[in-house]
Design an enzyme around this catalytic site. Sequence first.
Site, PDB file in Angstrom:
ATOM      1  N   SER A  31      -9.887   2.043   2.767  1.00 22.77           N
ATOM      2  CA  SER A  31      -8.790   3.486   1.526  1.00 22.77           C
ATOM      3  C   SER A  31      -7.960   1.816   1.482  1.00 22.77           C
ATOM      4  O   SER A  31      -7.013   2.269   0.573  1.00 22.77           O
ATOM      5  CB  SER A  31      -8.049   4.258   2.471  1.00 22.77           C
ATOM      6  N   SER A  51      -9.874  -0.210   7.230  1.00 19.03           N
ATOM      7  CA  SER A  51      -9.359  -0.135   5.914  1.00 19.03           C
ATOM      8  C   SER A  51      -8.543  -1.445   5.313  1.00 19.03           C
ATOM      9  O   SER A  51      -8.645  -1.367   4.161  1.00 19.03           O
ATOM     10  CB  SER A  51      -8.524   0.960   5.409  1.00 19.03           C
ATOM     11  N   LYS A  80       0.988  -1.681  -0.178  1.00 19.06           N
ATOM     12  CA  LYS A  80      -0.523   0.022   0.211  1.00 19.06           C
ATOM     13  C   LYS A  80       0.612   1.229  -0.406  1.00 19.06           C
ATOM     14  O   LYS A  80       1.769   1.223   1.141  1.00 19.06           O
ATOM     15  CB  LYS A  80      -0.517   0.364   1.444  1.00 19.06           C
TER      16      LYS A  80
END
Length: 485
Positions: free
Chosen positions: A149, A173, A74
């Site tokens: 997210s 998330s 990420k």
Amino acid sequence: MHTKTIKELSDLLQAKKISATELSKLFLDRIKASDLNAFLHVDETLTLQQAAAADQRIAAGDATILTGVPIAHKDIFVTRGWRSTAGSKMLENYVSPFDATVVENFNQAGMVTLGKLNCDEFAMGSSNENSYFGAVKNPWDKTAIPGGSSGGSAAAIAARLTPASTATDTGGSIRQPAALCGVTGIKPTYGRVSRFGMIAFASSLDQGGPIAKTAEDCGLLLNAMAGFDERDSTSIERAKEDFTRDLNVPLQGLKIGIPREYFGAGLSADVEQAVRAALAEYEKLGATLVDISLPKTELSIPTYYVIAPAEASSNLSRFDGVRYGFRAKDYTDLSDMYCKTRAQGFGDEVKRRILVGAYVLSHGYYDAYYLQAQKIRRLIAQDFQEAFKKCDVIMGPVAPTVAWDLGDKADDPIANYLADIFTLSTSLAGLPGMSIPCGFGQGEKNAKRPVGLQIIGNYFAEAKLLNVAHQYQQATDWHLRQPAE
Ligand code: GLN
């Protein structure tokens, strides 16, 4: 090859049936051909260097179980080489001089980095539509959001663009995008995984974790990812453990708490049906369902949306045009430079949170909002401790609905916040939680959009959660389903 689990790939690598170089080329080709916008930065040369090093380690008999297996991070974790943007214009061209501890841990294990994954700006969001670099598409239905997210992290696993990814969970998330993309993810107990080099959003909540296809894979990744780090002051000093040690423990006698508050109004009928079917499967595996209550669930939204913005407003003060990244071009003096840099560098949702955060921390409002929220946070944590007197794990939905259409809630922050109702309290309490695929929605549109089952455990119960998830995955095949290409 791209559909194989980490465990299977590891076996093939060790048996020299495939090389790390071949494997990373195969995934890089898939990434190039994909139109999901899941990857933000790819650097073939760097990836192939790591792959060559992994091949050497395997040849020298110096490999770990993860050596040569590809992973993508990420874009909240900083990486040497690949840019680290946190999905923000503010860091559009930022290259970190060091690796996050998590990245370092995977490098040491010999994993091969494929690149960086799209996410909501500074991890603020539930749909990945807050990324400066554009939304990610859900591989199951490209007109749907992937969740957020960590939308890139979940979509990339679902589309088989990488067998492993990292993600972060501040209020859901890891779990929510895993659920909406039909993959498996675990948010560990707060403090398990180092936050060093993880671009900060809300420090008392942020926690890294893995997303993969199976619970077993998540366990293997967590083994490398977790551990004490003296560079993170909230890292927990505990001995290393093998999170896969209990995978095969039978579930006979397991007590599963079913929180009333997770099945009330607001939960869509199709999600409820898939979750209830999963619970019935658990009963077949020998578990019993126990009615429990988490009475403060409703307050988790206002509590989280005071505490997280408060911490964000403080954490994001470092982006001032002096120290990192973007600086506005035309300004008259220092103060004007700060204002223009932040006005132009941050997106709407980030600005909204900075404003709310500064407000709830300001003189005169601190007691009324911030302090109150901290007190409720404690009560939410106590609710869980009461519940765990009656059960071993807690189960329920991850999100109230399946993935919604891209653009549907893009201009409605409150609607996005409400979608976090089942994940926020776990984060506020610092507990571990996971999401595993357990079915699909219903009706013409939703029938191809996945549903996730949430499993919440008490502090440090990751091995138990993975066991509970693995047993279900041995009995069902939802985790093996994949979107049409
Ligand atoms: N959706 C939540 C938010 O917008 C959670 C995000 C997260 O866990 N990073 O803050």
